[in-house]
Scaffold this motif. Structure first.
Motif, PDB file in Angstrom:
ATOM      1  N   SER A 117       0.501 -10.365  -5.284  1.00  0.00           N
ATOM      2  CA  SER A 117       0.322 -10.637  -3.853  1.00  0.00           C
ATOM      3  C   SER A 117       0.811  -9.487  -2.980  1.00  0.00           C
ATOM      4  CB  SER A 117       1.082 -11.917  -3.487  1.00  0.00           C
ATOM      5  OG  SER A 117       2.461 -11.780  -3.812  1.00  0.00           O
ATOM      6  N   VAL A 118       1.511  -8.538  -3.574  1.00  0.00           N
ATOM      7  CA  VAL A 118       2.032  -7.374  -2.849  1.00  0.00           C
ATOM      8  C   VAL A 118       1.582  -6.120  -3.579  1.00  0.00           C
ATOM      9  CG1 VAL A 118       4.118  -6.152  -2.111  1.00  0.00           C
ATOM     10  CG2 VAL A 118       4.019  -8.644  -1.982  1.00  0.00           C
ATOM     11  N   GLY A 119       1.148  -5.133  -2.807  1.00  0.00           N
ATOM     12  CA  GLY A 119       0.691  -3.898  -3.410  1.00  0.00           C
ATOM     13  C   GLY A 119       0.945  -2.704  -2.515  1.00  0.00           C
ATOM     14  N   ARG A 120       0.090  -1.725  -2.653  1.00  0.00           N
ATOM     15  CA  ARG A 120       0.289  -0.420  -2.013  1.00  0.00           C
ATOM     16  C   ARG A 120       0.334  -0.514  -0.488  1.00  0.00           C
ATOM     17  NH1 ARG A 120      -0.198   4.826  -3.599  1.00  0.00           N
ATOM     18  NH2 ARG A 120      -1.081   6.343  -2.153  1.00  0.00           N
ATOM     19  N   PHE A 121      -0.380  -1.442   0.093  1.00  0.00           N
ATOM     20  CA  PHE A 121      -0.516  -1.465   1.537  1.00  0.00           C
ATOM     21  C   PHE A 121       0.447  -2.421   2.235  1.00  0.00           C
ATOM     22  CE2 PHE A 121      -4.547  -0.035  -0.202  1.00  0.00           C
ATOM     23  CZ  PHE A 121      -4.721   1.158   0.489  1.00  0.00           C
ATOM     24  N   ASN A 122       1.180  -3.209   1.477  1.00  0.00           N
ATOM     25  CA  ASN A 122       2.163  -4.085   2.113  1.00  0.00           C
ATOM     26  C   ASN A 122       3.506  -4.039   1.395  1.00  0.00           C
ATOM     27  OD1 ASN A 122       0.955  -5.473  -0.045  1.00  0.00           O
ATOM     28  ND2 ASN A 122       1.242  -7.483   0.892  1.00  0.00           N
ATOM     29  N   GLY A 123       3.926  -2.798   1.041  1.00  0.00           N
ATOM     30  CA  GLY A 123       5.280  -2.616   0.544  1.00  0.00           C
ATOM     31  C   GLY A 123       5.460  -1.654  -0.606  1.00  0.00           C
ATOM     32  N   LEU A 124       4.473  -1.541  -1.499  1.00  0.00           N
ATOM     33  CA  LEU A 124       4.649  -0.752  -2.722  1.00  0.00           C
ATOM     34  C   LEU A 124       3.830   0.532  -2.673  1.00  0.00           C
ATOM     35  CD1 LEU A 124       4.587  -3.686  -5.288  1.00  0.00           C
ATOM     36  CD2 LEU A 124       6.527  -2.734  -4.026  1.00  0.00           C
ATOM     37  N   TYR A 125       3.997   1.280  -1.606  1.00  0.00           N
ATOM     38  CA  TYR A 125       3.174   2.458  -1.358  1.00  0.00           C
ATOM     39  C   TYR A 125       3.334   3.538  -2.421  1.00  0.00           C
ATOM     40  CZ  TYR A 125       1.264   6.512   1.099  1.00  0.00           C
ATOM     41  OH  TYR A 125       0.534   7.625   1.433  1.00  0.00           O
ATOM     42  N   THR A 141       3.396   3.746  -5.509  1.00  0.00           N
ATOM     43  CA  THR A 141       2.814   3.598  -6.847  1.00  0.00           C
ATOM     44  C   THR A 141       1.985   4.810  -7.256  1.00  0.00           C
ATOM     45  OG1 THR A 141       0.948   2.398  -5.869  1.00  0.00           O
ATOM     46  CG2 THR A 141       2.754   1.089  -6.782  1.00  0.00           C
ATOM     47  N   ASP A 142       1.798   5.778  -6.345  1.00  0.00           N
ATOM     48  CA  ASP A 142       1.089   6.988  -6.744  1.00  0.00           C
ATOM     49  C   ASP A 142       1.902   7.817  -7.732  1.00  0.00           C
ATOM     50  OD1 ASP A 142       2.966   7.550  -4.723  1.00  0.00           O
ATOM     51  OD2 ASP A 142       1.938   9.404  -4.187  1.00  0.00           O
ATOM     52  N   ALA A 143       3.232   7.649  -7.744  1.00  0.00           N
ATOM     53  CA  ALA A 143       4.064   8.532  -8.551  1.00  0.00           C
ATOM     54  C   ALA A 143       5.026   7.799  -9.486  1.00  0.00           C
ATOM     55  CB  ALA A 143       4.870   9.459  -7.637  1.00  0.00           C
ATOM     56  N   LEU A 144       5.202   6.489  -9.320  1.00  0.00           N
ATOM     57  CA  LEU A 144       6.192   5.801 -10.145  1.00  0.00           C
ATOM     58  C   LEU A 144       5.801   4.355 -10.367  1.00  0.00           C
ATOM     59  CD1 LEU A 144       7.851   3.892  -7.948  1.00  0.00           C
ATOM     60  CD2 LEU A 144       8.952   6.047  -7.407  1.00  0.00           C
ATOM     61  N   ALA A 188      -0.991  -4.396 -19.338  1.00  0.00           N
ATOM     62  CA  ALA A 188      -1.934  -4.700 -18.264  1.00  0.00           C
ATOM     63  C   ALA A 188      -1.868  -3.630 -17.194  1.00  0.00           C
ATOM     64  CB  ALA A 188      -1.626  -6.076 -17.655  1.00  0.00           C
ATOM     65  N   ARG A 189      -2.973  -3.461 -16.515  1.00  0.00           N
ATOM     66  CA  ARG A 189      -2.993  -2.667 -15.289  1.00  0.00           C
ATOM     67  C   ARG A 189      -2.568  -3.592 -14.159  1.00  0.00           C
ATOM     68  NH1 ARG A 189      -6.113   1.808 -13.281  1.00  0.00           N
ATOM     69  NH2 ARG A 189      -4.754   2.664 -11.654  1.00  0.00           N
ATOM     70  N   VAL A 190      -1.621  -3.154 -13.361  1.00  0.00           N
ATOM     71  CA  VAL A 190      -1.100  -3.966 -12.272  1.00  0.00           C
ATOM     72  C   VAL A 190      -1.679  -3.457 -10.960  1.00  0.00           C
ATOM     73  CG1 VAL A 190       0.975  -4.769 -11.082  1.00  0.00           C
ATOM     74  CG2 VAL A 190       1.007  -4.426 -13.563  1.00  0.00           C
ATOM     75  N   ALA A 191      -2.112  -4.366 -10.105  1.00  0.00           N
ATOM     76  CA  ALA A 191      -2.735  -3.984  -8.838  1.00  0.00           C
ATOM     77  C   ALA A 191      -2.338  -4.965  -7.751  1.00  0.00           C
ATOM     78  CB  ALA A 191      -4.257  -3.953  -8.980  1.00  0.00           C
ATOM     79  N   GLY A 192      -2.471  -4.498  -6.512  1.00  0.00           N
ATOM     80  CA  GLY A 192      -2.222  -5.348  -5.357  1.00  0.00           C
ATOM     81  C   GLY A 192      -3.436  -6.188  -5.021  1.00  0.00           C
ATOM     82  N   PRO A 193      -3.378  -6.956  -3.924  1.00  0.00           N
ATOM     83  CA  PRO A 193      -4.401  -7.951  -3.640  1.00  0.00           C
ATOM     84  C   PRO A 193      -5.588  -7.448  -2.836  1.00  0.00           C
ATOM     85  CG  PRO A 193      -2.625  -8.165  -2.055  1.00  0.00           C
ATOM     86  CD  PRO A 193      -2.221  -7.063  -2.997  1.00  0.00           C
ATOM     87  N   THR A 194      -5.543  -6.208  -2.341  1.00  0.00           N
ATOM     88  CA  THR A 194      -6.575  -5.759  -1.403  1.00  0.00           C
ATOM     89  C   THR A 194      -7.832  -5.287  -2.121  1.00  0.00           C
ATOM     90  OG1 THR A 194      -5.819  -3.466  -1.360  1.00  0.00           O
ATOM     91  CG2 THR A 194      -4.781  -4.996   0.183  1.00  0.00           C
ATOM     92  N   CYS A 195      -8.898  -5.104  -1.342  1.00  0.00           N
ATOM     93  CA  CYS A 195     -10.154  -4.619  -1.916  1.00  0.00           C
ATOM     94  C   CYS A 195     -10.241  -3.102  -1.786  1.00  0.00           C
ATOM     95  CB  CYS A 195     -11.358  -5.285  -1.234  1.00  0.00           C
ATOM     96  SG  CYS A 195     -11.486  -4.917   0.524  1.00  0.00           S
ATOM     97  N   ASP A 196      -9.172  -2.420  -2.166  1.00  0.00           N
ATOM     98  CA  ASP A 196      -9.118  -0.971  -2.161  1.00  0.00           C
ATOM     99  C   ASP A 196      -8.706  -0.508  -3.551  1.00  0.00           C
ATOM    100  OD1 ASP A 196      -8.004   1.769  -1.844  1.00  0.00           O
ATOM    101  OD2 ASP A 196      -8.452   1.422   0.276  1.00  0.00           O
ATOM    102  N   SER A 197      -9.471   0.405  -4.135  1.00  0.00           N
ATOM    103  CA  SER A 197      -9.207   0.812  -5.512  1.00  0.00           C
ATOM    104  C   SER A 197      -7.909   1.589  -5.660  1.00  0.00           C
ATOM    105  CB  SER A 197     -10.375   1.647  -6.044  1.00  0.00           C
ATOM    106  OG  SER A 197     -10.554   2.810  -5.255  1.00  0.00           O
ATOM    107  N   ASP A 198      -7.380   2.138  -4.569  1.00  0.00           N
ATOM    108  CA  ASP A 198      -6.092   2.830  -4.641  1.00  0.00           C
ATOM    109  C   ASP A 198      -4.920   1.867  -4.758  1.00  0.00           C
ATOM    110  OD1 ASP A 198      -7.091   5.371  -4.553  1.00  0.00           O
ATOM    111  OD2 ASP A 198      -6.862   5.605  -2.388  1.00  0.00           O
ATOM    112  N   ASP A 199      -5.173   0.605  -4.546  1.00  0.00           N
ATOM    113  CA  ASP A 199      -4.113  -0.394  -4.539  1.00  0.00           C
ATOM    114  C   ASP A 199      -3.816  -0.846  -5.966  1.00  0.00           C
ATOM    115  OD1 ASP A 199      -2.252  -2.234  -3.739  1.00  0.00           O
ATOM    116  OD2 ASP A 199      -3.686  -3.647  -2.863  1.00  0.00           O
ATOM    117  N   ALA A 200      -3.287   0.079  -6.786  1.00  0.00           N
ATOM    118  CA  ALA A 200      -3.013  -0.215  -8.191  1.00  0.00           C
ATOM    119  C   ALA A 200      -1.874   0.664  -8.687  1.00  0.00           C
ATOM    120  CB  ALA A 200      -4.255   0.007  -9.047  1.00  0.00           C
TER     121      ALA A 200
END
Length: 381
Positions: free
Chosen positions: A289-297, A299-302, A320-332
């Motif tokens: 429920s939380v990913g790159r755009f709402n707290g875990l920015y 993830t590009d490096a760690l 598993a590959r872990v990803a956030g909830p948004t429809c943006d492929s960078d959110d992983a």
């Protein structure tokens, strides 16, 4: 795992007692060094008040951060404007708010400070390569030692006080060598400045001190040599004091080092799924429920360590590959993470070591996913 989904309030929780203990440990490692907390790492009033009460100041990047620091009780004399990129209006606003110490790295900026903050003190930032850091911070900031002499000579001629030098070896710096290289440049510049009759009163060692709780993009724990880093810093301080031959204060600008390992995102599972990728391989995907755009920015490096509190001991795990909830492929998240196989939508997840930059990097609501609220636990009664 839970048979029925239970609502979990997503939130970011800061451990104020942990942050306070980390601050105290830093002072024990570097006694006598002034701390200016890098506000951008955690712009949370409760954290600012805690650190201000222990004697810390603030490294601010602009008038908005200066205003927040003042509101939280940080005296103006313990705040410096640490951003070398600032407009005329930014400089004038900061000066009006009582700020008298400004970072610089160009002649153009010095002239602007002289015009809009007359009589201010300036410290010149030396460039570093950023080698060894997860985020290098090179190119955009800093100048070479010979250019720093020209910048501070210009400052003196313009009626400013050439007060110091600074460096920043990159965020989450994983080596001690980076600081050794920085000390060499600082020593060279101090010597050249004395030859021009410019005697400084402080050296700012910037940020870069690492947090310890992260994993790398493949899930292995990061292991920065913190003891060696502190030993290099102490040796470097002694060498610069001896070289300077007079009073010389030292400043550090920790951000991540103080707060990262004392913040935890409490989130939940959106879905555990198995999908076939473009290479024809089936993979597990864990959507949070939380990913790159709402707290875990970052993830590009760690990797942020994940804890699944409802998973039974010995539960079967899969990569598993872990990803956030948004429809943006960078959110992983990068790489693959070991997670329990039988996760269900709504199961709680704790994202550890997420106290740095999570609050400051959130969007206003990308895809309609709201920024995380924050809570603070512990601290002064």
């Amino acid at each position: 795992m839970t048979a029925t989904a239970v609502a979990v309030e997503d939130r970011l929780v800061y451990d104020l007692d942990g942050i306070g203990a980390q601050y105290d440990a830093l002072l024990a490692e570097l006694p006598g060094v002034r701390v200016r907390f890098a506000l951008k790492a955690c712009p949370v009033d409760e954290v600012l008040r805690l650190l201000a009460g222990r004697g810390a100041g603030v490294d601010a990047a602009g008038p908005q951060e200066i205003t927040q620091a003042l509101r939280a009780g940080v005296p103006a004399g313990r705040i410096h404007y640490g951003n070398t990129v600032k407009s005329d209006r930014n400089i004038a606003d900061a000066h009006r708010l009582g700020i008298r110490d400004f970072a610089t790295d160009t002649v153009e900026d010095v002239r602007a400070v002289a015009a809009h903050a007359p009589g201010a003190r300036v410290f010149c930032r030396l460039a570093t390569t950023g080698d060894g850091a997860l985020w290098g911070l090179s190119e955009k900031f800093g100048c070479a030692p010979d250019e720093a002499v020209r910048v501070l000579s210009t400052a003196r001629a313009a009626g400013l006080v050439p007060a110091g030098l600074s460096v920043h070896v990159g965020s989450q710096q994983m080596t001690a060598d980076a600081w050794q290289d920085a000390f060499a440049d600082l020593a060279e510049t101090l010597t050249a400045l004395r030859g021009q009759g410019i005697v400084l009163d402080h050296v700012n060692l910037g940020g870069g001190l690492p947090a310890l709780g992260y994993a790398d993009r493949y899930g292995a724990p990061l292991d920065p040599p913190l003891d060696k880093i502190f030993a290099v810093l102490r040796d470097g301080l002694r060498h610069l004091r001896d070289l300077h031959g007079g009073p010389l204060a030292f400043v550090v600008e920790p951000g991540r080092h103080l707060v990262a390992d004392h913040g935890t995102v409490h989130a939940h599972v959106v879905r555990m799924a198995r999908r076939r990728g473009p290479d024809g391989e089936d993979r597990h995907w864990l959507y949070l429920s939380v990913g790159r755009f709402n707290g875990l920015y970052e993830t590009d490096a760690l990797q942020y360590p994940l804890v699944f509190p409802d998973a039974p001991p010995g539960a079967e795990r899969v990569l598993a590959r872990v990803a956030g909830p948004t429809c943006d492929s960078d959110d992983a998240f990068p790489g693959l993470v070991s997670v329990p196989r039988e996760l269900r939508s709504g199961d709680p997840v704790q994202v550890r070591s997420s106290g740095a930059y999570a609050t400051s990097y959130m969007t206003l609501g990308f895809n309609g996913f709201a920024p995380l609220p924050h809570h603070c636990a512990g601290g002064p009664a």
